[in-house]
Motif scaffolding. Structure first.
Motif, PDB file in Angstrom:
ATOM      1  N   PRO A   1       0.792  -1.237   0.000  1.00 11.78           N
ATOM      2  CA  PRO A   1       0.000   0.000   0.000  1.00 11.78           C
ATOM      3  C   PRO A   1       0.824   1.288   0.000  1.00 11.78           C
ATOM      4  CG  PRO A   1      -0.906  -1.589   1.548  1.00 11.78           C
ATOM      5  CD  PRO A   1       0.413  -2.142   1.104  1.00 11.78           C
ATOM      6  N   ASP A   2       2.048   1.237   0.504  1.00  9.08           N
ATOM      7  CA  ASP A   2       2.871   2.443   0.600  1.00  9.08           C
ATOM      8  C   ASP A   2       3.951   2.507  -0.484  1.00  9.08           C
ATOM      9  OD1 ASP A   2       1.348   2.987   2.802  1.00  9.08           O
ATOM     10  OD2 ASP A   2       2.897   2.427   4.263  1.00  9.08           O
ATOM     11  N   ASN A   3       3.808   1.730  -1.545  1.00 10.44           N
ATOM     12  CA  ASN A   3       4.832   1.716  -2.585  1.00 10.44           C
ATOM     13  C   ASN A   3       4.971   3.100  -3.231  1.00 10.44           C
ATOM     14  OD1 ASN A   3       5.472   1.246  -5.745  1.00 10.44           O
ATOM     15  ND2 ASN A   3       6.560  -0.242  -4.496  1.00 10.44           N
ATOM     16  N   PHE A   4       6.165   3.649  -3.166  1.00 11.83           N
ATOM     17  CA  PHE A   4       6.399   5.017  -3.634  1.00 11.83           C
ATOM     18  C   PHE A   4       6.057   5.178  -5.112  1.00 11.83           C
ATOM     19  CE2 PHE A   4       8.918   8.380  -5.480  1.00 11.83           C
ATOM     20  CZ  PHE A   4       8.832   9.401  -4.561  1.00 11.83           C
ATOM     21  N   GLU A   5       6.623   4.311  -5.947  1.00 16.80           N
ATOM     22  CA  GLU A   5       6.461   4.467  -7.387  1.00 16.80           C
ATOM     23  C   GLU A   5       5.013   4.344  -7.820  1.00 16.80           C
ATOM     24  OE1 GLU A   5       8.605   2.515  -5.917  1.00 16.80           O
ATOM     25  OE2 GLU A   5      10.639   2.933  -6.659  1.00 16.80           O
ATOM     26  N   ALA A   6       4.288   3.387  -7.239  1.00 14.19           N
ATOM     27  CA  ALA A   6       2.894   3.188  -7.626  1.00 14.19           C
ATOM     28  C   ALA A   6       2.019   4.340  -7.150  1.00 14.19           C
ATOM     29  CB  ALA A   6       2.380   1.861  -7.082  1.00 14.19           C
ATOM     30  N   LEU A   7       2.264   4.833  -5.937  1.00 15.65           N
ATOM     31  CA  LEU A   7       1.502   5.982  -5.447  1.00 15.65           C
ATOM     32  C   LEU A   7       1.737   7.212  -6.324  1.00 15.65           C
ATOM     33  CD1 LEU A   7       1.943   5.742  -1.565  1.00 15.65           C
ATOM     34  CD2 LEU A   7      -0.223   5.652  -2.812  1.00 15.65           C
ATOM     35  N   LEU A   8       2.996   7.450  -6.658  1.00 16.90           N
ATOM     36  CA  LEU A   8       3.324   8.586  -7.513  1.00 16.90           C
ATOM     37  C   LEU A   8       2.702   8.412  -8.890  1.00 16.90           C
ATOM     38  CD1 LEU A   8       4.820  11.196  -8.153  1.00 16.90           C
ATOM     39  CD2 LEU A   8       6.871   9.834  -8.605  1.00 16.90           C
ATOM     40  N   GLY A   9       2.859   7.227  -9.448  1.00 16.33           N
ATOM     41  CA  GLY A   9       2.319   6.971 -10.778  1.00 16.33           C
ATOM     42  C   GLY A   9       0.821   7.158 -10.830  1.00 16.33           C
ATOM     43  N   LEU A  10       0.126   6.657  -9.819  1.00 14.72           N
ATOM     44  CA  LEU A  10      -1.330   6.769  -9.797  1.00 14.72           C
ATOM     45  C   LEU A  10      -1.767   8.215  -9.606  1.00 14.72           C
ATOM     46  CD1 LEU A  10      -3.763   4.941 -10.117  1.00 14.72           C
ATOM     47  CD2 LEU A  10      -3.763   4.593  -7.641  1.00 14.72           C
ATOM     48  N   ALA A  11      -1.058   8.957  -8.762  1.00 11.74           N
ATOM     49  CA  ALA A  11      -1.394  10.367  -8.572  1.00 11.74           C
ATOM     50  C   ALA A  11      -1.246  11.154  -9.873  1.00 11.74           C
ATOM     51  CB  ALA A  11      -0.508  10.974  -7.484  1.00 11.74           C
ATOM     52  N   LEU A  12      -0.140  10.940 -10.581  1.00  6.09           N
ATOM     53  CA  LEU A  12       0.089  11.655 -11.830  1.00  6.09           C
ATOM     54  C   LEU A  12      -0.906  11.231 -12.903  1.00  6.09           C
ATOM     55  CD1 LEU A  12       3.990  11.680 -11.984  1.00  6.09           C
ATOM     56  CD2 LEU A  12       2.440  13.390 -11.041  1.00  6.09           C
ATOM     57  N   LEU A  13      -1.264   9.950 -12.891  1.00  2.00           N
ATOM     58  CA  LEU A  13      -2.254   9.466 -13.853  1.00  2.00           C
ATOM     59  C   LEU A  13      -3.619  10.096 -13.575  1.00  2.00           C
ATOM     60  CD1 LEU A  13      -2.799   7.514 -16.208  1.00  2.00           C
ATOM     61  CD2 LEU A  13      -3.307   5.752 -14.513  1.00  2.00           C
ATOM     62  N   ASN A  14      -3.984  10.186 -12.310  1.00  2.00           N
ATOM     63  CA  ASN A  14      -5.262  10.812 -11.971  1.00  2.00           C
ATOM     64  C   ASN A  14      -5.271  12.294 -12.331  1.00  2.00           C
ATOM     65  OD1 ASN A  14      -6.816   8.650 -10.976  1.00  2.00           O
ATOM     66  ND2 ASN A  14      -5.755   8.699  -9.016  1.00  2.00           N
ATOM     67  N   GLN A  15      -4.136  12.952 -12.147  1.00  2.00           N
ATOM     68  CA  GLN A  15      -4.050  14.357 -12.564  1.00  2.00           C
ATOM     69  C   GLN A  15      -4.249  14.473 -14.071  1.00  2.00           C
ATOM     70  OE1 GLN A  15      -4.008  17.087 -10.966  1.00  2.00           O
ATOM     71  NE2 GLN A  15      -3.328  18.593 -12.468  1.00  2.00           N
ATOM     72  N   LYS A  16      -3.627  13.587 -14.802  1.00  5.11           N
ATOM     73  CA  LYS A  16      -3.751  13.612 -16.263  1.00  5.11           C
ATOM     74  C   LYS A  16      -5.189  13.340 -16.696  1.00  5.11           C
ATOM     75  CE  LYS A  16      -0.315  12.004 -18.569  1.00  5.11           C
ATOM     76  NZ  LYS A  16       0.685  11.116 -19.209  1.00  5.11           N
ATOM     77  N   ASP A  17      -5.877  12.494 -15.953  1.00  4.87           N
ATOM     78  CA  ASP A  17      -7.263  12.150 -16.274  1.00  4.87           C
ATOM     79  C   ASP A  17      -8.271  13.121 -15.654  1.00  4.87           C
ATOM     80  OD1 ASP A  17      -6.511   9.998 -17.797  1.00  4.87           O
ATOM     81  OD2 ASP A  17      -6.841   8.499 -16.236  1.00  4.87           O
ATOM     82  N   LYS A  18      -7.766  14.237 -15.103  1.00  2.00           N
ATOM     83  CA  LYS A  18      -8.611  15.285 -14.509  1.00  2.00           C
ATOM     84  C   LYS A  18      -9.362  14.808 -13.265  1.00  2.00           C
ATOM     85  CE  LYS A  18      -7.324  17.771 -17.980  1.00  2.00           C
ATOM     86  NZ  LYS A  18      -6.199  18.721 -17.803  1.00  2.00           N
ATOM     87  N   ARG A  19      -8.851  13.790 -12.607  1.00  4.77           N
ATOM     88  CA  ARG A  19      -9.407  13.372 -11.320  1.00  4.77           C
ATOM     89  C   ARG A  19      -8.621  14.111 -10.238  1.00  4.77           C
ATOM     90  NH1 ARG A  19     -10.470   6.813 -11.904  1.00  4.77           N
ATOM     91  NH2 ARG A  19     -11.344   6.862 -14.016  1.00  4.77           N
ATOM     92  N   VAL A  20      -8.857  15.414 -10.179  1.00  2.00           N
ATOM     93  CA  VAL A  20      -7.950  16.281  -9.441  1.00  2.00           C
ATOM     94  C   VAL A  20      -7.995  16.039  -7.930  1.00  2.00           C
ATOM     95  CG1 VAL A  20      -7.877  18.066 -11.206  1.00  2.00           C
ATOM     96  CG2 VAL A  20      -9.701  18.115  -9.516  1.00  2.00           C
ATOM     97  N   THR A  21      -9.172  15.760  -7.402  1.00  2.00           N
ATOM     98  CA  THR A  21      -9.258  15.526  -5.959  1.00  2.00           C
ATOM     99  C   THR A  21      -8.490  14.267  -5.573  1.00  2.00           C
ATOM    100  OG1 THR A  21     -11.421  16.618  -5.840  1.00  2.00           O
ATOM    101  CG2 THR A  21     -10.827  15.165  -4.011  1.00  2.00           C
ATOM    102  N   MET A  22      -8.672  13.203  -6.334  1.00  2.00           N
ATOM    103  CA  MET A  22      -7.943  11.965  -6.069  1.00  2.00           C
ATOM    104  C   MET A  22      -6.444  12.191  -6.209  1.00  2.00           C
ATOM    105  SD  MET A  22     -10.317   9.096  -7.966  1.00  2.00           S
ATOM    106  CE  MET A  22      -9.149   7.793  -7.560  1.00  2.00           C
ATOM    107  N   ALA A  23      -6.055  12.934  -7.233  1.00  2.00           N
ATOM    108  CA  ALA A  23      -4.633  13.182  -7.465  1.00  2.00           C
ATOM    109  C   ALA A  23      -4.014  13.915  -6.285  1.00  2.00           C
ATOM    110  CB  ALA A  23      -4.438  13.987  -8.752  1.00  2.00           C
ATOM    111  N   MET A  24      -4.695  14.953  -5.782  1.00  2.00           N
ATOM    112  CA  MET A  24      -4.150  15.707  -4.658  1.00  2.00           C
ATOM    113  C   MET A  24      -4.125  14.865  -3.390  1.00  2.00           C
ATOM    114  SD  MET A  24      -2.877  18.561  -5.483  1.00  2.00           S
ATOM    115  CE  MET A  24      -2.496  19.009  -3.801  1.00  2.00           C
ATOM    116  N   ASP A  25      -5.164  14.079  -3.164  1.00  2.00           N
ATOM    117  CA  ASP A  25      -5.171  13.205  -1.980  1.00  2.00           C
ATOM    118  C   ASP A  25      -3.992  12.248  -2.012  1.00  2.00           C
ATOM    119  OD1 ASP A  25      -7.430  14.420  -1.036  1.00  2.00           O
ATOM    120  OD2 ASP A  25      -8.817  12.841  -1.674  1.00  2.00           O
ATOM    121  N   GLN A  26      -3.741  11.673  -3.185  1.00  2.00           N
ATOM    122  CA  GLN A  26      -2.659  10.694  -3.300  1.00  2.00           C
ATOM    123  C   GLN A  26      -1.289  11.345  -3.193  1.00  2.00           C
ATOM    124  OE1 GLN A  26      -4.151   9.199  -6.972  1.00  2.00           O
ATOM    125  NE2 GLN A  26      -5.186   7.456  -6.043  1.00  2.00           N
TER     126      GLN A  26
END
Length: 224
Positions: free
Chosen positions: A109-134
Motif C-alpha cells: 500500500p505504501d509503494n512510492f512508485e505506484a503511489l506517484l504513478g497513480l497520482a500523476l495518472l489521476n491528474q492527467k485524467d482530470k481526477r484532481v481531488t484523487m490526485a491531490m489526496d494521493q
C-alpha cells in the motif's frame, strides 16, 4: 502556469540502467539479449533487462509485451507491474496503467512508485481531488523525498496554485540542493509572481551548478 524545465514524469523514478549508452549501443545490447533469450525463454532477469532496454528506446509496446511475459512466468512481479503501467500510460491506455498501479498498491500500500504513478495518472485524467489526496499522502509517507515534493509542485502548478508550488519546490531544493531543474522551476514561478530579485538569485545559483547562460538567457532577461 507551465514550467519549461520541469516535467512531472514517471521517469523520475524509473530506475532503468545504461542511460549513458547511445541509441546504437542500446540496440546492440538489445540484439544480444534477444539472441540469449532464444535459448532461455524463462529467464526472468533477462526479460526484465530486455524490457528495460525497450523502455529506454521508447519501444513501449515491446516493453509491455515483455513485462506481460514476465508476469506469466511470475504472477505479481512488482517490477513488471510498475514499469508496464508506465508503458501503458505512454501509449494512452490509462485504464490498463491504473490497473497495474492498483495491483502493486494492493500488495504494498505504501509503494512510492505506484503511489506517484497513480497520482500523476489521476491528474492527467482530470481526477484532481484523487490526485491531490494521493500526492499529499505520498509527501506524508516520504517527507524526505525531493521527488515527492517536486511532483506535488507540478500538480499544484497545473491547478494554478503557484504559491503552494513555490513552497514545494523549495522543499525539494532543500532535500536535493544540486537539482537545477527544481531551482529553475522555482525561478520561473517567482518571475510569474513578480518576484524578480528572488528569481535572479535562483538563476545565479544554477549557473554555479553548471547551467550555461545560453540555457537560461530568456529567464535572465525576464529578471531585469
Amino acid at each position: 502556469m507551465k514550467i519549461r524545465f520541469f516535467s512531472i514524469s514517471l521517469m523520475f523514478f524509473l530506475a532503468l540502467t545504461v542511460f549513458a549508452q547511445s541509441t546504437q549501443e542500446l540496440r546492440d545490447s538489445l540484439s544480444v539479449l534477444i539472441r540469449q533469450l532464444n535459448y532461455n525463454q524463462s529467464n526472468i532477469d533477462m526479460r526484465l533487462r530486455k524490457a528495460s532496454l525497450n523502455m529506454q528506446l521508447e519501444q513501449w509496446q515491446y516493453a509491455i509485451d515483455e513485462y506481460s511475459d514476465v508476469l506469466k512466468l511470475e504472477d505479481g512481479n512488482l517490477t513488471a507491474l510498475r514499469y508496464r503501467a508506465y508503458a501503458y500510460e505512454r501509449i494512452g491506455r490509462h485504464q490498463f496503467a491504473r490497473a497495474d498501479y492498483e495491483a502493486v498498491l494492493k500488495r504494498i500500500p505504501d509503494n512510492f512508485e505506484a503511489l506517484l504513478g497513480l497520482a500523476l495518472l489521476n491528474q492527467k485524467d482530470k481526477r484532481v481531488t484523487m490526485a491531490m489526496d494521493q500526492i499529499n499522502r505520498l509527501v506524508e509517507l516520504y517527507p524526505d523525498s525531493a521527488i515527492a515534493y517536486a511532483a506535488r509542485a507540478g500538480i499544484e502548478l497545473e491547478r494554478n496554485m503557484p504559491d503552494l508550488a513555490e513552497y514545494d519546490f523549495g522543499e525539494a531544493i532543500r532535500l536535493d540542493p544540486s537539482n537545477a531543474d527544481y531551482i529553475i522551476s522555482r525561478a520561473e514561478i517567482r518571475i510569474a509572481l513578480g518576484r524578480k530579485r528572488e528569481a535572479r538569485e535562483d538563476l545565479q545559483r544554477v549557473l554555479s551548478l553548471g547551467i550555461t547562460h545560453a540555457e537560461i538567457a530568456d529567464l535572465l532577461r525576464q529578471c531585469k
